[in-house]
Enzyme design. Structure first.
Site, PDB file in Angstrom:
ATOM      1  N   HIS A 114     -82.399 -99.612 -21.730  1.00 26.56           N
ATOM      2  CA  HIS A 114     -81.071-100.398 -21.326  1.00 26.56           C
ATOM      3  C   HIS A 114     -80.532-101.386 -22.134  1.00 26.56           C
ATOM      4  O   HIS A 114     -79.808-102.460 -21.903  1.00 26.56           O
ATOM      5  CB  HIS A 114     -81.258-101.136 -19.782  1.00 26.56           C
ATOM      6  CG  HIS A 114     -81.462-100.011 -18.753  1.00 26.56           C
ATOM      7  ND1 HIS A 114     -80.598 -99.684 -18.225  1.00 26.56           N
ATOM      8  CD2 HIS A 114     -82.634 -99.321 -18.151  1.00 26.56           C
ATOM      9  CE1 HIS A 114     -80.953 -98.598 -17.179  1.00 26.56           C
ATOM     10  NE2 HIS A 114     -82.219 -98.403 -17.253  1.00 26.56           N
ATOM     11  N   GLY A 128     -82.763 -84.396 -13.741  1.00 29.56           N
ATOM     12  CA  GLY A 128     -82.845 -85.615 -13.043  1.00 29.56           C
ATOM     13  C   GLY A 128     -83.876 -86.115 -13.519  1.00 29.56           C
ATOM     14  O   GLY A 128     -84.619 -87.067 -12.625  1.00 29.56           O
ATOM     15  N   GLY A 139     -84.921 -88.032 -16.234  1.00 32.31           N
ATOM     16  CA  GLY A 139     -84.988 -88.996 -17.398  1.00 32.31           C
ATOM     17  C   GLY A 139     -85.131 -88.380 -18.732  1.00 32.31           C
ATOM     18  O   GLY A 139     -85.150 -89.189 -19.546  1.00 32.31           O
ATOM     19  N   LEU A 140     -85.019 -87.136 -19.080  1.00 37.56           N
ATOM     20  CA  LEU A 140     -85.040 -86.644 -20.345  1.00 37.56           C
ATOM     21  C   LEU A 140     -83.794 -86.182 -20.928  1.00 37.56           C
ATOM     22  O   LEU A 140     -83.641 -85.367 -21.805  1.00 37.56           O
ATOM     23  CB  LEU A 140     -86.057 -85.613 -20.495  1.00 37.56           C
ATOM     24  CG  LEU A 140     -87.544 -85.721 -20.042  1.00 37.56           C
ATOM     25  CD1 LEU A 140     -88.359 -84.604 -19.880  1.00 37.56           C
ATOM     26  CD2 LEU A 140     -88.027 -87.088 -20.721  1.00 37.56           C
ATOM     27  N   SER A 141     -82.746 -86.817 -20.247  1.00 37.49           N
ATOM     28  CA  SER A 141     -81.400 -86.510 -20.571  1.00 37.49           C
ATOM     29  C   SER A 141     -80.768 -85.021 -20.778  1.00 37.49           C
ATOM     30  O   SER A 141     -80.459 -84.471 -21.745  1.00 37.49           O
ATOM     31  CB  SER A 141     -81.414 -87.078 -22.132  1.00 37.49           C
ATOM     32  OG  SER A 141     -80.050 -87.170 -22.706  1.00 37.49           O
ATOM     33  N   SER A 142     -80.986 -84.446 -19.561  1.00 37.10           N
ATOM     34  CA  SER A 142     -80.460 -82.990 -19.381  1.00 37.10           C
ATOM     35  C   SER A 142     -79.020 -83.122 -19.266  1.00 37.10           C
ATOM     36  O   SER A 142     -78.123 -82.165 -19.933  1.00 37.10           O
ATOM     37  CB  SER A 142     -80.781 -82.458 -17.887  1.00 37.10           C
ATOM     38  OG  SER A 142     -80.612 -83.359 -16.853  1.00 37.10           O
ATOM     39  N   GLU A 146     -68.501 -88.713 -20.341  1.00 36.22           N
ATOM     40  CA  GLU A 146     -69.424 -88.795 -19.266  1.00 36.22           C
ATOM     41  C   GLU A 146     -68.908 -90.479 -18.580  1.00 36.22           C
ATOM     42  O   GLU A 146     -69.076 -90.506 -17.503  1.00 36.22           O
ATOM     43  CB  GLU A 146     -70.978 -89.092 -19.409  1.00 36.22           C
ATOM     44  CG  GLU A 146     -71.759 -89.654 -18.522  1.00 36.22           C
ATOM     45  CD  GLU A 146     -73.038 -89.204 -18.692  1.00 36.22           C
ATOM     46  OE1 GLU A 146     -73.629 -88.243 -19.536  1.00 36.22           O
ATOM     47  OE2 GLU A 146     -74.177 -89.555 -17.809  1.00 36.22           O
ATOM     48  N   ASP A 148     -78.147 -91.193 -25.288  1.00 35.96           N
ATOM     49  CA  ASP A 148     -78.672 -89.792 -25.046  1.00 35.96           C
ATOM     50  C   ASP A 148     -77.536 -88.862 -26.089  1.00 35.96           C
ATOM     51  O   ASP A 148     -78.335 -88.001 -26.502  1.00 35.96           O
ATOM     52  CB  ASP A 148     -78.190 -89.545 -23.546  1.00 35.96           C
ATOM     53  CG  ASP A 148     -79.105 -90.323 -22.765  1.00 35.96           C
ATOM     54  OD1 ASP A 148     -79.943 -91.193 -23.480  1.00 35.96           O
ATOM     55  OD2 ASP A 148     -78.933 -90.662 -21.610  1.00 35.96           O
TER      56      ASP A 148
HETATM   57  C1  GLA Z   1     -79.478 -93.511 -19.322  1.00 35.62           C
HETATM   58  C2  GLA Z   1     -78.347 -93.597 -20.013  1.00 35.62           C
HETATM   59  C3  GLA Z   1     -78.393 -94.186 -21.500  1.00 35.62           C
HETATM   60  C4  GLA Z   1     -79.083 -95.449 -21.427  1.00 35.62           C
HETATM   61  C5  GLA Z   1     -80.487 -95.221 -20.451  1.00 35.62           C
HETATM   62  C6  GLA Z   1     -81.399 -96.697 -20.525  1.00 35.62           C
HETATM   63  O1  GLA Z   1     -80.216 -92.561 -19.807  1.00 35.62           O
HETATM   64  O2  GLA Z   1     -77.487 -92.332 -20.256  1.00 35.62           O
HETATM   65  O3  GLA Z   1     -77.196 -94.475 -22.199  1.00 35.62           O
HETATM   66  O4  GLA Z   1     -78.532 -96.505 -21.078  1.00 35.62           O
HETATM   67  O5  GLA Z   1     -80.310 -94.557 -19.135  1.00 35.62           O
HETATM   68  O6  GLA Z   1     -82.042 -96.881 -21.548  1.00 35.62           O
END
Ligand code: GLA
Length: 389
Positions: free
Chosen positions: A30, A118, A120-123, A154, A166
């Site tokens: 964050h 979903g 948290g690995l940036s799919s 996005e 990401d």
């Molecule tokens: C998500 C957002 C990122 C980042 C993280 C938290 O993955 O896409 O830009 O803010 O949360 O670090």
């Protein structure tokens, strides 16, 4: 994947395949939308977009994981509004690609992803970046512009006010390295991780409904903190500009208590990224581990984006033999933790954490080794195109 393409669309003439990785963020959570520092690695989990020209003016998108096809008129892309559907990601990207002056060609696209959705690995970013490359179809766009285009899509089409982390790591990932990104200058530095440690992600298998709205709230709370801090320090344009935790504490009393806690997390997290990188260069594994745990506690108590499942995984990882540290990774409210540990301890760790988690939540967590991999690119060799379906 090629056979699936042939079955679905009839022909593989002119087929090209593009790959974009997911990521795990080691530390710096964050902080990106506050123009601070992050330290992600690109994973060997990735999204693949296979594309070949279509003769009928359509853009067709099929997802193997969703078992679903959607069809769009290329001529009508600019008029579309978000459908709150997975195709919003590629469609938003197509519109941005077109805005930069690259005409979108009619195409049949097949999407396959090994990045768990979903989690948290940036799919999402992996889908955006692989689609952008498919739409560009080899037309040159500077890597930074590619990352920015996907972030813009996005933010503007999907409607999440995300930072750049990401999309950036999906484009700039490097094998054997973490990447320290300065989210203001948009420069990066490769960070070689010390020998004798490895990182493992553990998936809670949950994503709480709060995630989207809470993310927007945090972005707004950080903006409110900046406005208040400016009364004393007018040169502070984002939380990144707060020089130190001491400087922050000198004005913390001006902020409403909740906003102060949010800002305290961001300011302290930026310092932790710097210290983690410095400790890594010196091989100070214990210090690195402690910084991970401090990051988690700050996200848990000050930023309040953790949840019971993530806290459980962290608390139960720490006593396991060979573990240096553990924290939630990504936006929070579910998804994964990342744990730093001795390579020889991985198997026993995985068995032990899975057992405790199953006992407590009746769910088997998925566990992934975080092997730093390269960034987005065209895949040319048939060996590296995954066989599915
Ligand atoms: C998500 C957002 C990122 C980042 C993280 C938290 O993955 O896409 O830009 O803010 O949360 O670090």
């Amino acid at each position: 994947m090629i056979e699936t393409y042939r079955r679905l669309y009839g022909s593989v003439d002119g087929l090209r395949v593009f790959r974009a990785p997911g990521r795990v963020n080691l530390i710096g959570e964050h902080t990106d939308y506050n123009f601070g520092f992050v330290l992600p690695v690109a994973l060997d989990l990735a999204t693949f977009a296979a594309t070949a020209p279509a003769a009928d003016g359509k853009l067709r998108l099929h997802s193997i994981e969703r078992q679903e096809t959607r069809e769009f008129d290329v001529a009508g892309l600019a008029e579309l509004s978000p459908a709150h559907h997975w195709t919003d990601y590629p469609i938003g990207v197509a519109r941005e690609v077109a805005r930069l002056g690259f005409a979108i060609q009619p195409a049949n696209i097949l999407i396959h992803s090994t990045v768990p959705e979903g989690s948290g690995l940036s799919s999402s970013a992996a889908l955006e970046v692989s689609s952008a490359l498919a739409f560009l179809g080899g037309r040159e766009l500077a890597p930074l512009e590619l990352a920015k285009l996907c972030q813009r899509s996005e933010r503007e089409f999907v409607g999440i006010p995300c930072g750049i982390m990401d999309q950036y790591i999906s484009v700039f990932g490097r094998e054997h390295s973490a990447v320290k990104i300065d989210c203001r200058s948009l420069d990066h530095q490769l960070v070689e991780l010390p020998d004798g440690v490895t990182f493992v992600a553990v998936n809670t298998m949950v994503k709480h409904a709060l995630a989207g709205s809470a993310y927007k709230d945090r972005v707004a709370e950080c903006a409110a903190a900046v406005t208040a801090i400016q009364q004393e320090f007018p040169s502070v344009k984002s939380l990144r500009d707060v020089a130190s935790q001491d400087q922050f504490e000198s004005v913390a009393g001006l902020l409403p208590p909740v906003v102060a806690r949010r800002a305290r997390h961001v300011v302290s997290e930026n310092e932790r990224v710097e210290r983690f990188v410095a400790s890594s260069a010196r091989g100070e594994l214990e210090t690195m581990g402690k910084l991970l745990v401090a990051s988690h506690r700050s996200l848990q108590y000050d930023y309040e984006v953790s949840c019971a499942e993530l806290d459980f995984l962290v608390d139960h990882a720490l006593p396991i033999d060979g573990v240096y540290g553990s924290r939630m990774t990504g936006g929070g409210f579910g998804g994964c933790t990342v744990t730093m540990l001795r390579p020889g301890a991985v198997e026993a760790f995985a068995a032990s954490i899975a057992r405790s988690y199953e006992r407590r939540f009746q769910v088997t967590p998925r566990i992934y080794r975080c092997n730093p991999s390269g960034g987005a690119r065209e895949v040319t060799s048939s060996e590296t195109i995954p066989a599915v379906g």
